[in-house]
Design a protein around this motif. Structure first.
Motif, PDB file in Angstrom:
ATOM      1  N   LEU A  56       0.833  -1.208   0.000  1.00 23.87           N
ATOM      2  CA  LEU A  56       0.000   0.000   0.000  1.00 23.87           C
ATOM      3  C   LEU A  56       0.866   1.255   0.000  1.00 23.87           C
ATOM      4  CD1 LEU A  56      -2.869  -0.896   2.505  1.00 23.87           C
ATOM      5  CD2 LEU A  56      -2.963  -0.876   0.006  1.00 23.87           C
ATOM      6  N   SER A  57       1.956   1.224   0.760  1.00 25.20           N
ATOM      7  CA  SER A  57       2.816   2.408   0.852  1.00 25.20           C
ATOM      8  C   SER A  57       3.582   2.674  -0.438  1.00 25.20           C
ATOM      9  CB  SER A  57       3.776   2.283   2.039  1.00 25.20           C
ATOM     10  OG  SER A  57       4.758   1.303   1.783  1.00 25.20           O
ATOM     11  N   PRO A  60       1.720   5.494  -4.238  1.00 29.38           N
ATOM     12  CA  PRO A  60       1.257   6.879  -4.323  1.00 29.38           C
ATOM     13  C   PRO A  60       0.722   7.174  -5.721  1.00 29.38           C
ATOM     14  CG  PRO A  60       3.641   6.802  -4.374  1.00 29.38           C
ATOM     15  CD  PRO A  60       3.160   5.391  -4.097  1.00 29.38           C
ATOM     16  N   ARG A  61       1.109   6.340  -6.657  1.00 32.20           N
ATOM     17  CA  ARG A  61       0.586   6.393  -8.029  1.00 32.20           C
ATOM     18  C   ARG A  61       0.439   4.951  -8.506  1.00 32.20           C
ATOM     19  NH1 ARG A  61       5.948   7.083  -8.146  1.00 32.20           N
ATOM     20  NH2 ARG A  61       7.179   5.964  -9.680  1.00 32.20           N
ATOM     21  N   LEU A 108      -4.435   2.514  -5.518  1.00 31.47           N
ATOM     22  CA  LEU A 108      -5.181   2.610  -4.272  1.00 31.47           C
ATOM     23  C   LEU A 108      -6.611   3.074  -4.526  1.00 31.47           C
ATOM     24  CD1 LEU A 108      -2.627   4.463  -1.957  1.00 31.47           C
ATOM     25  CD2 LEU A 108      -3.277   2.056  -1.837  1.00 31.47           C
ATOM     26  N   THR A 109      -7.524   2.538  -3.751  1.00 30.92           N
ATOM     27  CA  THR A 109      -8.881   3.063  -3.701  1.00 30.92           C
ATOM     28  C   THR A 109      -8.903   4.152  -2.629  1.00 30.92           C
ATOM     29  OG1 THR A 109      -9.543   1.498  -2.000  1.00 30.92           O
ATOM     30  CG2 THR A 109      -9.845   0.799  -4.317  1.00 30.92           C
ATOM     31  N   ALA A 110     -10.022   4.820  -2.479  1.00 31.84           N
ATOM     32  CA  ALA A 110     -10.148   5.826  -1.414  1.00 31.84           C
ATOM     33  C   ALA A 110      -9.913   5.183  -0.049  1.00 31.84           C
ATOM     34  CB  ALA A 110     -11.520   6.490  -1.479  1.00 31.84           C
ATOM     35  N   GLU A 113      -6.192   4.638   0.349  1.00 31.51           N
ATOM     36  CA  GLU A 113      -5.519   5.904   0.670  1.00 31.51           C
ATOM     37  C   GLU A 113      -5.697   6.238   2.144  1.00 31.51           C
ATOM     38  OE1 GLU A 113      -7.163   8.747  -2.053  1.00 31.51           O
ATOM     39  OE2 GLU A 113      -6.033   7.930  -3.749  1.00 31.51           O
ATOM     40  N   VAL A 116      -3.383   4.072   4.226  1.00 30.81           N
ATOM     41  CA  VAL A 116      -1.997   4.559   4.153  1.00 30.81           C
ATOM     42  C   VAL A 116      -1.823   5.776   5.058  1.00 30.81           C
ATOM     43  CG1 VAL A 116      -0.249   5.603   2.641  1.00 30.81           C
ATOM     44  CG2 VAL A 116      -1.526   3.599   1.868  1.00 30.81           C
ATOM     45  N   ARG A 117      -2.789   6.694   5.037  1.00 29.41           N
ATOM     46  CA  ARG A 117      -2.707   7.874   5.916  1.00 29.41           C
ATOM     47  C   ARG A 117      -2.665   7.464   7.384  1.00 29.41           C
ATOM     48  NH1 ARG A 117      -6.267  10.019   2.154  1.00 29.41           N
ATOM     49  NH2 ARG A 117      -8.065   9.587   3.488  1.00 29.41           N
TER      50      ARG A 117
END
Length: 153
Positions: A56-57, A60-61, A108-110, A113, A116-117
């Motif tokens: 996941l990390s 970013p794209r 990533l989906t919402a 994301e 990850v945050r």
């Protein structure tokens, strides 16, 4: 009103021998082990394995499956299994690459994301040593990491 001057790290002793490559590699290995031990705990708190959290990390794209395998240092078949599990949870999705429909990009989906945050926020609180670095030290560390590992930057 007094102004405080930024704290700067002490430069190495000019007459002290520089650390050898073996010591630097040992320290990097220890640092990486500490980082990933903390990362594994934080990822587990999100219901993820270390490898799922790492993947996941790395998104970013959108990235092709092959590129993810290279970045994770594992076989492409392992990446397929990781992506399958993340996709089932709604954290990533696959889409065909517009330039080559045989290539599948992972993005990533919402929800991914948001995961990850949350991981990054918890990691930041779990690594207080980074927070203790002043702006000068942060820039110096980033510069040294980029010089030592140019492909990572």
């Amino acid at each position: 009103m007094t102004q405080s001057t930024p704290r700067r790290s002490t430069p190495p002793q000019a007459d002290a021998p520089p650390p050898g490559t073996d010591l630097l590699m040992e320290r990097l290995a220890h640092t990486a082990a500490c980082y990933y031990r903390s990362f594994a705990v934080v990822a587990a708190g999100q219901g993820l394995t270390l490898m799922q959290g790492k993947m996941l990390s790395l998104l970013p794209r959108p990235r092709p499956m092959r590129a993810l395998a290279d970045l994770l240092g594992c076989d492409a078949s392992n990446v397929t299994g990781i992506v399958d599990r993340l996709e089932t949870r709604g954290l990533v999705r696959r889409e065909a690459d517009p330039a080559d429909r045989r290539v599948k990009n992972v993005l990533l989906t919402a929800e991914g994301e948001a995961a990850v945050r949350r991981i990054r926020a918890e990691m930041a609180t779990g690594l207080p040593g980074l927070e203790r670095l002043d702006p000068y030290e942060r820039r110096a560390l980033l510069d040294l990491l980029d010089r030592a590992f140019p492909a990572a930057g």
